[in-house]
Design a protein around this motif. Structure first.
Motif, PDB file in Angstrom:
ATOM      1  N   ILE A 324       0.827  -1.219   0.000  1.00 39.05           N
ATOM      2  CA  ILE A 324       0.000   0.000   0.000  1.00 39.05           C
ATOM      3  C   ILE A 324       0.856   1.263   0.000  1.00 39.05           C
ATOM      4  CG2 ILE A 324      -1.858  -1.204   1.210  1.00 39.05           C
ATOM      5  CD1 ILE A 324      -1.066   0.449   3.738  1.00 39.05           C
ATOM      6  N   SER A 325       2.146   1.128  -0.336  1.00 40.43           N
ATOM      7  CA  SER A 325       3.075   2.246  -0.154  1.00 40.43           C
ATOM      8  C   SER A 325       2.711   3.469  -0.990  1.00 40.43           C
ATOM      9  CB  SER A 325       4.510   1.808  -0.461  1.00 40.43           C
ATOM     10  OG  SER A 325       4.630   1.361  -1.797  1.00 40.43           O
ATOM     11  N   TYR A 326       2.176   3.279  -2.199  1.00 38.24           N
ATOM     12  CA  TYR A 326       1.814   4.441  -3.003  1.00 38.24           C
ATOM     13  C   TYR A 326       0.664   5.203  -2.363  1.00 38.24           C
ATOM     14  CZ  TYR A 326       0.609   7.243  -7.116  1.00 38.24           C
ATOM     15  OH  TYR A 326       0.342   8.283  -7.973  1.00 38.24           O
ATOM     16  N   SER A 327      -0.359   4.474  -1.918  1.00 38.71           N
ATOM     17  CA  SER A 327      -1.450   5.131  -1.205  1.00 38.71           C
ATOM     18  C   SER A 327      -0.933   5.798   0.064  1.00 38.71           C
ATOM     19  CB  SER A 327      -2.529   4.106  -0.843  1.00 38.71           C
ATOM     20  OG  SER A 327      -3.240   3.693  -1.988  1.00 38.71           O
ATOM     21  N   LEU A 328      -0.103   5.099   0.791  1.00 40.23           N
ATOM     22  CA  LEU A 328       0.459   5.658   2.019  1.00 40.23           C
ATOM     23  C   LEU A 328       1.233   6.935   1.726  1.00 40.23           C
ATOM     24  CD1 LEU A 328       0.619   4.951   5.049  1.00 40.23           C
ATOM     25  CD2 LEU A 328       2.705   3.671   4.551  1.00 40.23           C
ATOM     26  N   TYR A 329       1.970   6.913   0.662  1.00 42.75           N
ATOM     27  CA  TYR A 329       2.781   8.053   0.243  1.00 42.75           C
ATOM     28  C   TYR A 329       1.929   9.274  -0.078  1.00 42.75           C
ATOM     29  CZ  TYR A 329       5.129  10.783  -3.429  1.00 42.75           C
ATOM     30  OH  TYR A 329       5.605  11.784  -4.216  1.00 42.75           O
ATOM     31  N   LEU A 330       0.842   9.061  -0.824  1.00 39.95           N
ATOM     32  CA  LEU A 330       0.043  10.199  -1.269  1.00 39.95           C
ATOM     33  C   LEU A 330      -0.928  10.726  -0.220  1.00 39.95           C
ATOM     34  CD1 LEU A 330      -0.914   9.606  -5.013  1.00 39.95           C
ATOM     35  CD2 LEU A 330       0.680  11.263  -4.055  1.00 39.95           C
ATOM     36  N   VAL A 331      -1.480   9.855   0.610  1.00 41.20           N
ATOM     37  CA  VAL A 331      -2.569  10.301   1.482  1.00 41.20           C
ATOM     38  C   VAL A 331      -2.110  10.706   2.880  1.00 41.20           C
ATOM     39  CG1 VAL A 331      -4.140   8.778   0.244  1.00 41.20           C
ATOM     40  CG2 VAL A 331      -3.216   8.036   2.438  1.00 41.20           C
ATOM     41  N   HIS A 332      -0.914  10.268   3.297  1.00 40.64           N
ATOM     42  CA  HIS A 332      -0.599  10.468   4.714  1.00 40.64           C
ATOM     43  C   HIS A 332      -0.429  11.936   5.082  1.00 40.64           C
ATOM     44  CE1 HIS A 332       3.701  10.802   3.534  1.00 40.64           C
ATOM     45  NE2 HIS A 332       3.842  11.430   4.687  1.00 40.64           N
ATOM     46  N   HIS A 333       0.225  12.715   4.219  1.00 40.53           N
ATOM     47  CA  HIS A 333       0.498  14.098   4.596  1.00 40.53           C
ATOM     48  C   HIS A 333      -0.772  14.938   4.625  1.00 40.53           C
ATOM     49  CE1 HIS A 333       2.626  17.936   4.900  1.00 40.53           C
ATOM     50  NE2 HIS A 333       3.668  17.237   5.273  1.00 40.53           N
ATOM     51  N   PRO A 334      -1.654  14.852   3.608  1.00 42.10           N
ATOM     52  CA  PRO A 334      -2.935  15.566   3.733  1.00 42.10           C
ATOM     53  C   PRO A 334      -3.733  15.141   4.959  1.00 42.10           C
ATOM     54  CG  PRO A 334      -2.599  14.863   1.475  1.00 42.10           C
ATOM     55  CD  PRO A 334      -1.509  14.227   2.275  1.00 42.10           C
TER      56      PRO A 334
END
Length: 436
Positions: A324-334
């Motif tokens: 899930i690293s791509y999702s984790l990458y994009l959504v965590h900061h927002p």
């Protein structure tokens, strides 16, 4: 990343063979999330003897460089590569943009995002950082270097220059040193690089995918990517060093397969290590000699440890985080921004409250990342896979696409590697670490 998306069967042989790559992505993802989370939630635990976020992105970029070019070579299918890239990257990317724009009335967009058409153009190509445009989500800037790498690798593949990874890694590393000594920022500024690049990008990729003037178009795109990297990046030496790291990952793969030597990787590492030390544009705490060298050493050691453990059974939590690293990458900061908007500043709160909020924030990030992977990434990957296969069947009948010597066999690496996107770090909590 890879040519044709094929989601791995968790029980298949390739899943264990390449689990170490997922584990590395999991480690990198956790490092980047920690780099962004700790300053807001538990600042007293943030390490300053190395940079968690840069460490994570170096691991990600090594993994990306390790597998992407060789995956393309194994399939020899340029059209499938770009179809897979679109369906792998853009659906979630666009979804995050839409959500952040919709919630801009609550949490305004960053000041680094231009309020004009250049922002639209830069986001359309993902070439954000190399045209000096801030991303809607802070971490989107790292996708710029993935896209530059894809464009360069495609051009090199079509002109049969893809076997010189070691030389390329050293050239980019030496370029990072040289650029840092003479360039203080973007040489070509303003919005027009974004406008020109989107036009070239759209027309060029249309030609690459359709087969019309494919090689010439790919070369134009590769040259454009290189020019943007050197002339209009926000931090030119850093972007050039990133490409050196990615090609070093490819050189490691070739060495492992008996197709190259390892000494170019050592030369690259040494040059990347000294690149920021005399750079005109520097000064951030994470490029101080001791911190930078320790970060590079830890990233290299982590990748080496992953290689040493390949083929062995690894913790499922790490491979799941890699999945899930791509999702984790994009959504965590927002999500962290929205969370802090609700809770208020936690940096001076009592430790028990900080710990409780940290646990809740981590749970929310993991849950949303898992859901976005399940309901956005995976269906779009499957769609891209079907389109790639349909295209491949048509082209096999037409005898059009494959390079000489490249078979049409299934490559389990390809689907496995679709889950890779690198992360880097920006800290907008007033710590002074932001790149650009």
């Amino acid at each position: 990343m890879s040519a044709a998306i094929a989601l791995p069967d968790s029980s298949g042989p390739d899943s264990s063979r390449f689990a170490w790559l997922d584990a590395l992505r999991g480690i990198g993802a956790v490092a980047v999330v920690a780099e962004h989370l700790l300053p807001w939630f538990l600042p007293q635990l943030r390490p300053y003897w190395f940079n968690l976020g840069v460490y994570g992105i170096l691991v990600f970029f090594l993994v990306s460089g390790y597998i992407i070019p060789t995956s393309l070579e194994r399939h020899g299918d340029v059209r499938a590569f770009w179809v897979s890239r679109f369906f792998r990257l853009y659906p979630l990317y666009l979804g995050v943009i839409v959500v952040m724009l919709a919630l801009a009335w609550w949490v305004p967009l960053r000041a680094e995002v231009p309020r004009d058409g250049s922002a639209v153009a830069a986001h359309a190509t993902m070439l954000l950082d190399v045209v000096s445009v801030g991303g809607v989500a802070d971490t989107m800037w790292t996708l710029s270097y993935e896209m530059v790498f894809y464009l360069l690798v495609t051009a090199l593949f079509l002109v049969r220059g893809h076997g010189r990874s070691g030389l390329l890694s050293m050239l980019f590393a030496a370029g990072a040193v040289a650029v840092g000594l003479v360039v203080s920022g973007a040489v070509v500024a303003g919005g027009w690089p974004a406008y020109v690049s989107v036009a070239v990008f759209v027309v060029g990729l249309a030609c690459v995918v359709s087969g019309c003037l494919r090689t010439a178009s790919a070369c134009v795109l590769g040259l454009m990517a290189l020019a943007l990297l050197l002339l209009s990046s926000r931090v030119p030496w850093l972007g050039t060093a990133v490409l050196a790291v990615m090609f070093a990952g490819t050189a490691i793969h070739r060495w492992e397969r008996g197709g190259g030597r390892l000494w170019p990787v050592a030369v690259t590492a040494a040059l990347v290590a000294v690149a920021p030390l005399w750079a005109i544009e520097g000064g951030w705490w994470w490029v101080q000699a001791d911190v930078w060298l320790m970060t590079i050493a830890l990233a290299g050691a982590t990748f080496a440890a992953g290689m040493a453990l390949r083929g062995r059974r690894l913790p499922r939590v790490l491979t799941w985080l890699g999945l899930i690293s791509y999702s984790l990458y994009l959504v965590h900061h927002p999500l962290l921004k929205y969370f802090v908007e609700i809770t208020g500043d936690l940096r001076r709160a009592e430790l028990p409250y900080q710990l409780m909020m940290t646990a809740l924030a981590v749970a929310a990030v993991l849950a949303v990342s898992a859901l976005s992977f399940r309901y956005v990434e995976r269906p779009m990957q499957a769609l891209g896979r079907r389109l790639s296969r349909r295209s491949a069947r048509r082209l096999q009948r037409a005898g059009d696409l494959r390079m000489p010597g490249q078979g049409a066999r299934h490559d389990g690496v390809l689907g496995h590697e679709e889950r890779q996107v690198p992360d880097r770090v920006r800290d907008h909590v007033g710590q002074g670490d932001a790149v650009g």
